[in-house]
Write an enzyme that holds these catalytic residues in place. Structure first.
Site, mmCIF file in Angstrom:
data_model
loop_
_atom_site.group_PDB
_atom_site.id
_atom_site.type_symbol
_atom_site.label_atom_id
_atom_site.label_comp_id
_atom_site.label_asym_id
_atom_site.label_seq_id
_atom_site.Cartn_x
_atom_site.Cartn_y
_atom_site.Cartn_z
ATOM 1 C CG ASP A 120 89.650 19.903 26.759
ATOM 2 O OD1 ASP A 120 89.485 20.735 27.674
ATOM 3 O OD2 ASP A 120 89.320 18.706 26.859
ATOM 4 C CE1 TYR A 179 71.507 31.473 13.881
ATOM 5 C CE2 TYR A 179 69.788 30.309 12.677
ATOM 6 C CZ TYR A 179 70.618 30.421 13.772
ATOM 7 O OH TYR A 179 70.562 29.490 14.776
ATOM 8 N NE ARG A 228 69.490 28.237 20.123
ATOM 9 C CZ ARG A 228 69.781 27.309 19.192
ATOM 10 N NH1 ARG A 228 71.024 27.057 18.871
ATOM 11 N NH2 ARG A 228 68.825 26.654 18.585
ATOM 12 C CG HIS A 280 75.389 26.083 22.712
ATOM 13 N ND1 HIS A 280 75.600 27.310 23.291
ATOM 14 C CD2 HIS A 280 74.872 26.340 21.479
ATOM 15 C CE1 HIS A 280 75.214 28.270 22.457
ATOM 16 N NE2 HIS A 280 74.772 27.696 21.356
ATOM 17 C CG HIS A 291 77.615 32.785 19.380
ATOM 18 N ND1 HIS A 291 77.486 31.488 18.935
ATOM 19 C CD2 HIS A 291 78.464 32.741 20.436
ATOM 20 C CE1 HIS A 291 78.220 30.683 19.697
ATOM 21 N NE2 HIS A 291 78.823 31.419 20.615
ATOM 22 C CG LEU A 292 75.926 34.998 12.690
ATOM 23 C CD1 LEU A 292 75.415 33.867 11.824
ATOM 24 C CD2 LEU A 292 76.350 36.187 11.859
HETATM 25 O O1 CA2 Z 1 74.134 32.830 16.544
HETATM 26 C C1 CA2 Z 1 75.041 32.093 16.135
HETATM 27 O O2 CA2 Z 1 75.945 32.470 15.398
HETATM 28 C C2 CA2 Z 1 75.014 30.610 16.518
HETATM 29 O O3 CA2 Z 1 76.363 30.202 16.709
HETATM 30 C C3 CA2 Z 1 74.385 29.880 15.368
HETATM 31 C C4 CA2 Z 1 74.236 28.382 15.640
HETATM 32 C C5 CA2 Z 1 73.511 28.141 16.965
HETATM 33 O O4 CA2 Z 1 73.513 26.767 17.267
HETATM 34 C C6 CA2 Z 1 74.164 28.897 18.105
HETATM 35 O O5 CA2 Z 1 73.393 28.691 19.275
HETATM 36 C C7 CA2 Z 1 74.252 30.375 17.815
HETATM 37 C C8 CA2 Z 1 73.417 27.708 14.525
HETATM 38 C C9 CA2 Z 1 74.003 27.884 13.169
HETATM 39 C C10 CA2 Z 1 72.946 27.470 12.195
HETATM 40 O O6 CA2 Z 1 72.966 28.350 11.109
HETATM 41 C C11 CA2 Z 1 71.894 28.342 10.290
HETATM 42 C C12 CA2 Z 1 71.859 29.327 9.345
HETATM 43 C C13 CA2 Z 1 70.796 29.395 8.497
HETATM 44 C C14 CA2 Z 1 69.784 28.488 8.571
HETATM 45 C C15 CA2 Z 1 69.804 27.494 9.509
HETATM 46 C C16 CA2 Z 1 70.882 27.410 10.380
#
Ligand code: CA2
Length: 150
Positions: free
Chosen positions: A89, A25, A113, A82, A102-103
């Site tokens: 909605d 991330y 995903r 997801h 999304h990052l």
């Molecule tokens: O890539 C993204 O921005 C996501 O939205 C991040 C979500 C994931 O469920 C999506 O599929 C993609 C997860 C966010 C969790 O963020 C964390 C950051 C640091 C450590 C653990 C989780």
């Protein structure tokens, strides 16, 4: 003249950014992402309302609030993208431009995903570019608003 307000809403677990899983991330914290949005918003003459919640209902209420106050919405729904038809909605009711961010590149990860319910309500989606995706989404919203005004 008052600046158009852009809501930047973040879903569950994004408060942990920069503290865990930096290889996936990135090293930027959510405060860093907020500072980036504030800086880019300033340059584009947009007011930014940046928020994060771990609660689905709260995220939905914030989306609903956008009906009366926001000129545009940037949303990283995180895991709820997801899973949440209710969030989709709520987004479908909005008339302002929505960009989903999304990052990570959700198409390059686990198959579950790849589908995003919420993206059906979005004008566009940016994924895989890390925090830069938020800056690009703000730029896109500024251009869409400009086009709308012309
Ligand atoms: O890539 C993204 O921005 C996501 O939205 C991040 C979500 C994931 O469920 C999506 O599929 C993609 C997860 C966010 C969790 O963020 C964390 C950051 C640091 C450590 C653990 C989780």
């Amino acid at each position: 003249m008052t600046r158009p307000l852009i809501a930047v809403l973040n879903g569950p677990n994004l408060n942990l950014l920069g503290t865990r899983e930096p290889a996936l991330y990135g090293a930027a914290t959510l405060d860093d992402v907020e500072a980036l949005c504030a800086e880019v918003g300033e340059a584009l003459d947009l007011a930014i309302d940046f928020r994060q919640t771990n609660l689905e209902g709260e995220l939905i209420s914030w989306v609903q609030e956008c009906r009366d106050r926001a000129a545009g919405l940037i949303i990283n729904p995180a895991g709820y993208g997801h899973t949440s038809i209710a969030l989709m909605d709520a987004l479908l009711i909005l008339e302002c431009p929505i960009i989903e961010v999304h990052l990570t590149n959700i198409h390059r990860r686990e198959p579950f995903r790849r589908h995003s319910f919420t993206s059906e309500a979005a004008q566009g989606m940016i994924c895989g570019l890390g925090a830069r995706g938020y800056a690009l989404a703000l730029q896109a919203i500024a251009e869409l608003l400009q086009e709308e005004a012309e």
